[in-house]
Design a protein around this motif. Structure first.
Motif, PDB file in Angstrom:
ATOM      1  N   UNK A 162      41.257  53.060  33.401  1.00 35.82           N
ATOM      2  CA  UNK A 162      39.896  53.538  33.158  1.00 35.82           C
ATOM      3  C   UNK A 162      39.860  54.701  32.175  1.00 35.82           C
ATOM      4  N   UNK A 163      41.014  55.314  31.917  1.00 38.58           N
ATOM      5  CA  UNK A 163      41.081  56.447  30.988  1.00 38.58           C
ATOM      6  C   UNK A 163      41.673  56.059  29.635  1.00 38.58           C
ATOM      7  N   UNK A 164      41.717  54.767  29.357  1.00 41.16           N
ATOM      8  CA  UNK A 164      42.301  54.303  28.097  1.00 41.16           C
ATOM      9  C   UNK A 164      41.518  54.856  26.907  1.00 41.16           C
ATOM     10  N   UNK A 165      42.239  55.243  25.862  1.00 42.54           N
ATOM     11  CA  UNK A 165      41.585  55.813  24.680  1.00 42.54           C
ATOM     12  C   UNK A 165      40.795  54.772  23.888  1.00 42.54           C
ATOM     13  N   UNK A 166      41.128  53.495  24.096  1.00 43.50           N
ATOM     14  CA  UNK A 166      40.414  52.433  23.398  1.00 43.50           C
ATOM     15  C   UNK A 166      39.211  51.999  24.238  1.00 43.50           C
TER      16      UNK A 166
END
Length: 295
Positions: A258-262
């Motif tokens: 859920x914290x992916x930069x994409x």
């Protein structure tokens, strides 16, 4: 250890279709004899397929050594080893048309066997769900030597790295180390998927460890690993199918970062977020392959 065991040189995998499979089976000693037990016929067919794909030397040296077989006495094999042989033959039959399938096969020997087998199993899981993918040839360059690329919704290629754990080394620290190593293989500028293979003897054992594994994945995401978009895990176990035989079954699930930069894309969601049993019918299982050969 001789040179052959250390590397398997396959430039182009020899293909085989259903018609050729039937011809191969008819040439096997005793295959058409109703007095010969089916389990002997199945093992003979698997042996013939592996020899077709990987060569006689691989069967004589690597397979016989790994599965404690004696050349010419392939009926003396444990049930678990027999299923492993079936699975390998099944995977090669189903994955033979995948682009650059030769890449993991070159490591299907010696100390690299388990890693290569895991890459094939990852391919099996993807193909069984009709997900397009290809294997990647190594170029000895960091962040470019990942294992697979997956085509999402027929338009976006994402990178994937495969790692494997066993029931003997699936601790949180061990899994974290594997995830960290996988992350280092994936590029910084593209969404990355990590595939991790975990082995447990029963679905119940996997279910009992599911929450612990999920926590380990979330802890990995929380440690600043924002370029990893997803972790796909699968476990396998032996399931009795009667007549004293067993088959290997899979439970697979996916953890989304859920914290992916994409920016999140719904196409990332390939599997449920909890383990499930069974596989769609995109793959031809070993029983089906044997039935085709027996026609």
């Amino acid at each position: 250890m001789n040179e052959y065991i250390m590397s398997l040189n396959i430039d182009v995998l020899p293909k085989i279709d259903s018609a050729q499979l039937k011809i191969m089976a008819k040439k096997l000693p005793g295959f058409n004899d109703h007095k010969v037990p089916q389990n002997i016929k199945k093992l003979g067919l698997a042996h013939a397929l592996l020899e077709h794909f990987l060569g006689e030397n691989w069967v004589k040296e690597e397979m016989c050594r790994r599965y404690s077989l004696k050349w010419g006495a392939l009926n003396h094999v444990s049930l678990e080893n027999k299923v492993h042989i079936y699975n390998l033959a099944e995977m090669l039959f189903n994955l033979q048309d995948i682009e650059d399938i030769e890449t993991p096969l070159k490591d299907l020997c010696g100390d690299d066997f388990d890693s290569a087998f895991s890459e094939l199993e990852a391919g099996r899981v993807l193909k069984s769900h009709d997900i397009d993918f290809k294997y990647i040839k190594p170029i000895s360059k960091k962040q470019f030597d990942y294992d697979v690329e997956i085509l999402l919704q027929k338009k976006e290629w994402v990178c994937g790295e495969v790692k494997q754990k066993t029931k003997h080394n699936a601790s949180n620290d061990s899994i974290k180390d594997s995830l960290d190593k996988a992350r280092q293989q994936l590029p910084r500028d593209r969404p990355g998927f990590i595939f991790i293979r975990v082995l447990f003897p029963t679905p119940k054992a996997l279910e009992q460890n599911f929450e612990e594994l999920t926590t380990a994945f979330k802890r990995f995401y929380g440690a600043g690993n924002k370029r990893i978009s997803s972790i796909i895990a699968w476990g396998s176990y032996m399931h009795p199918i009667g007549r004293g035989e067993e088959e290997q079954r899979f439970l697979a699930w996916q953890s989304i970062n859920e914290n992916c930069r994409f920016p999140f894309c719904e196409s990332w969601r390939l599997f449920p977020d909890r383990p499930f049993t069974g596989e769609p019918q995109t793959n031809i299982n070993w029983e089906d392959i044997f039935a085709i050969a027996s026609q």
